[in-house]
Design an enzyme around this catalytic site. Structure first.
Site, PDB file in Angstrom:
ATOM      1  N   ARG A 125      10.913  -7.132   5.417  1.00 31.32           N
ATOM      2  CA  ARG A 125      10.871  -5.705   5.775  1.00 31.32           C
ATOM      3  C   ARG A 125      11.372  -5.483   7.205  1.00 31.32           C
ATOM      4  O   ARG A 125      12.035  -4.495   7.500  1.00 31.32           O
ATOM      5  CB  ARG A 125       9.433  -5.189   5.642  1.00 31.32           C
ATOM      6  CG  ARG A 125       9.296  -3.710   5.948  1.00 31.32           C
ATOM      7  CD  ARG A 125       7.935  -3.181   5.559  1.00 31.32           C
ATOM      8  NE  ARG A 125       6.972  -3.300   6.634  1.00 31.32           N
ATOM      9  CZ  ARG A 125       5.681  -2.975   6.516  1.00 31.32           C
ATOM     10  NH1 ARG A 125       5.198  -2.546   5.379  1.00 31.32           N
ATOM     11  NH2 ARG A 125       4.862  -3.095   7.532  1.00 31.32           N
ATOM     12  N   ARG A 176      11.088  -2.277  12.192  1.00 27.48           N
ATOM     13  CA  ARG A 176       9.841  -1.835  12.833  1.00 27.48           C
ATOM     14  C   ARG A 176       9.466  -2.799  13.945  1.00 27.48           C
ATOM     15  O   ARG A 176       9.451  -4.008  13.745  1.00 27.48           O
ATOM     16  CB  ARG A 176       8.714  -1.788  11.790  1.00 27.48           C
ATOM     17  CG  ARG A 176       8.385  -0.379  11.364  1.00 27.48           C
ATOM     18  CD  ARG A 176       7.361  -0.356  10.281  1.00 27.48           C
ATOM     19  NE  ARG A 176       6.062  -0.887  10.678  1.00 27.48           N
ATOM     20  CZ  ARG A 176       4.973  -0.765   9.941  1.00 27.48           C
ATOM     21  NH1 ARG A 176       5.029  -0.138   8.787  1.00 27.48           N
ATOM     22  NH2 ARG A 176       3.819  -1.275  10.352  1.00 27.48           N
ATOM     23  N   ARG A 188     -10.165   0.973   9.032  1.00 26.98           N
ATOM     24  CA  ARG A 188      -9.739  -0.413   9.235  1.00 26.98           C
ATOM     25  C   ARG A 188     -10.782  -1.234   9.964  1.00 26.98           C
ATOM     26  O   ARG A 188     -10.571  -2.434  10.173  1.00 26.98           O
ATOM     27  CB  ARG A 188      -8.464  -0.408  10.055  1.00 26.98           C
ATOM     28  CG  ARG A 188      -7.189  -0.746   9.262  1.00 26.98           C
ATOM     29  CD  ARG A 188      -6.063  -0.683  10.245  1.00 26.98           C
ATOM     30  NE  ARG A 188      -4.862  -1.350   9.906  1.00 26.98           N
ATOM     31  CZ  ARG A 188      -3.782  -0.739   9.400  1.00 26.98           C
ATOM     32  NH1 ARG A 188      -3.828   0.523   9.064  1.00 26.98           N
ATOM     33  NH2 ARG A 188      -2.683  -1.428   9.240  1.00 26.98           N
ATOM     34  N   ARG A 206      -1.499  -9.237  13.186  1.00 30.18           N
ATOM     35  CA  ARG A 206      -2.002  -8.170  12.307  1.00 30.18           C
ATOM     36  C   ARG A 206      -2.785  -8.746  11.134  1.00 30.18           C
ATOM     37  O   ARG A 206      -3.796  -8.177  10.711  1.00 30.18           O
ATOM     38  CB  ARG A 206      -0.849  -7.282  11.830  1.00 30.18           C
ATOM     39  CG  ARG A 206      -0.432  -6.295  12.924  1.00 30.18           C
ATOM     40  CD  ARG A 206       0.995  -5.821  12.775  1.00 30.18           C
ATOM     41  NE  ARG A 206       1.229  -5.124  11.541  1.00 30.18           N
ATOM     42  CZ  ARG A 206       2.401  -5.132  10.883  1.00 30.18           C
ATOM     43  NH1 ARG A 206       3.414  -5.816  11.353  1.00 30.18           N
ATOM     44  NH2 ARG A 206       2.526  -4.465   9.776  1.00 30.18           N
ATOM     45  N   LYS A 213       0.836  -1.215   0.000  1.00 29.92           N
ATOM     46  CA  LYS A 213       0.000   0.000   0.000  1.00 29.92           C
ATOM     47  C   LYS A 213       0.864   1.256   0.000  1.00 29.92           C
ATOM     48  O   LYS A 213       0.613   2.184  -0.750  1.00 29.92           O
ATOM     49  CB  LYS A 213      -0.889   0.060   1.254  1.00 29.92           C
ATOM     50  CG  LYS A 213      -1.998  -0.947   1.314  1.00 29.92           C
ATOM     51  CD  LYS A 213      -2.990  -0.605   2.423  1.00 29.92           C
ATOM     52  CE  LYS A 213      -2.408  -0.468   3.805  1.00 29.92           C
ATOM     53  NZ  LYS A 213      -1.907  -1.678   4.453  1.00 29.92           N
TER      54      LYS A 213
HETATM   55  P1  AMP Z   1       0.306   0.482   9.097  1.00 29.04           P
HETATM   56  O1  AMP Z   1       1.509   1.366   9.021  1.00 29.04           O
HETATM   57  O2  AMP Z   1      -0.841   0.987   8.272  1.00 29.04           O
HETATM   58  O3  AMP Z   1       0.636  -0.966   8.840  1.00 29.04           O
HETATM   59  O4  AMP Z   1      -0.210   0.548  10.618  1.00 29.04           O
HETATM   60  C1  AMP Z   1       0.601   0.114  11.683  1.00 29.04           C
HETATM   61  C2  AMP Z   1      -0.248  -0.099  12.919  1.00 29.04           C
HETATM   62  O5  AMP Z   1      -0.886   1.136  13.297  1.00 29.04           O
HETATM   63  C3  AMP Z   1      -1.387  -1.085  12.756  1.00 29.04           C
HETATM   64  O6  AMP Z   1      -0.984  -2.435  12.926  1.00 29.04           O
HETATM   65  C4  AMP Z   1      -2.334  -0.633  13.868  1.00 29.04           C
HETATM   66  O7  AMP Z   1      -1.852  -1.063  15.131  1.00 29.04           O
HETATM   67  C5  AMP Z   1      -2.185   0.882  13.818  1.00 29.04           C
HETATM   68  N1  AMP Z   1      -3.175   1.503  12.905  1.00 29.04           N
HETATM   69  C6  AMP Z   1      -2.913   2.083  11.697  1.00 29.04           C
HETATM   70  N2  AMP Z   1      -4.044   2.535  11.132  1.00 29.04           N
HETATM   71  C7  AMP Z   1      -5.050   2.232  11.997  1.00 29.04           C
HETATM   72  C8  AMP Z   1      -6.456   2.406  11.977  1.00 29.04           C
HETATM   73  N3  AMP Z   1      -7.087   2.982  10.944  1.00 29.04           N
HETATM   74  N4  AMP Z   1      -7.170   1.960  13.046  1.00 29.04           N
HETATM   75  C9  AMP Z   1      -6.562   1.391  14.099  1.00 29.04           C
HETATM   76  N5  AMP Z   1      -5.247   1.166  14.182  1.00 29.04           N
HETATM   77  C10 AMP Z   1      -4.486   1.583  13.138  1.00 29.04           C
END
Ligand code: AMP
Length: 184
Positions: free
Chosen positions: A127, A133, A88, A144, A13
């Site tokens: 990654r 991370r 989400r 996740r 993404k």
């Molecule tokens: P990402 O960078 O999009 O993979 O997000 C990393 C982490 O941030 C996710 O695994 C969630 O813990 C949190 N997170 C990101 N976006 C959301 C969202 N819209 N709602 C809830 N938690 C989020």
């Protein structure tokens, strides 16, 4: 132009979003990046957010909505925005619909990147070695993905019923994916 981008962790993404925001000249609103920025501070809120993210859990809906609604009303987003990793959950999707109805700015399209879990796990472990991370380790990756299937996948049907969904095979090369997302 308001676009929602849905895909499991590791679907690519971030990469596609960087190209799309350049093409459409709109800001990239990644809730993951916004939450990581909150986590960099040393406050009670940052520790609260970290307790969810580092366990591979979703941050609470009300917190995410507060961050997103402030952003979307800012002048930067006057021309539109690309939501990456948001909504989400069904609650977030419904709250986003309410917010956009109130702002009289309907969502234009919802893009979905599809990638099988085995491919995602391999990509995310790779990654983890490069980016370091904290939420890219074997058990949080599996958590996740589980959370994605349980809480985020239902949005595909929700937006499909609204006639806004475009699904794309995310195992193709980066440029092929982009060409399918944005046919000329
Ligand atoms: P990402 O960078 O999009 O993979 O997000 C990393 C982490 O941030 C996710 O695994 C969630 O813990 C949190 N997170 C990101 N976006 C959301 C969202 N819209 N709602 C809830 N938690 C989020």
């Amino acid at each position: 132009m308001l676009i929602v981008f849905i895909g499991p962790p590791g679907a690519g993404k971030g990469t596609q979003c960087r190209r799309l925001v350049e093409l459409f000249d709109i800001p990239h609103l990644s809730t993951g990046e916004m939450l990581r920025a909150v986590m960099e501070q040393d406050t009670a809120l940052s520790r609260y957010v970290a307790s969810y993210i580092n366990a591979g859990k979703l941050a609470p809906d009300h917190l995410v909505m507060r961050i997103v609604s402030q952003k979307i009303k800012s002048p930067d987003c006057a021309k539109g925005a690309l939501f990456d990793g948001f909504p989400r959950t069904m609650v977030q999707a419904q709250m986003l619909d309410d917010l956009l109805t109130e702002l009289k700015r309907p969502l234009d399209v919802v893009l979905e990147l599809r990638v099988p879990d085995e491919v995602l796990i391999t990509r995310l472990l790779k990654r983890a070695k490069i980016d370091g991370r904290a939420d890219d380790n074997d058990s949080t990756i599996r958590e996740r993905l589980r959370v994605f299937h349980e809480q985020t996948k239902p949005l595909v049907q929700y937006y499909g019923a609204q006639g806004k969904l475009r699904s794309v095979d995310g195992t193709e090369s980066e440029l092929d994916v982009l060409a399918t997302l944005c046919p000329l």
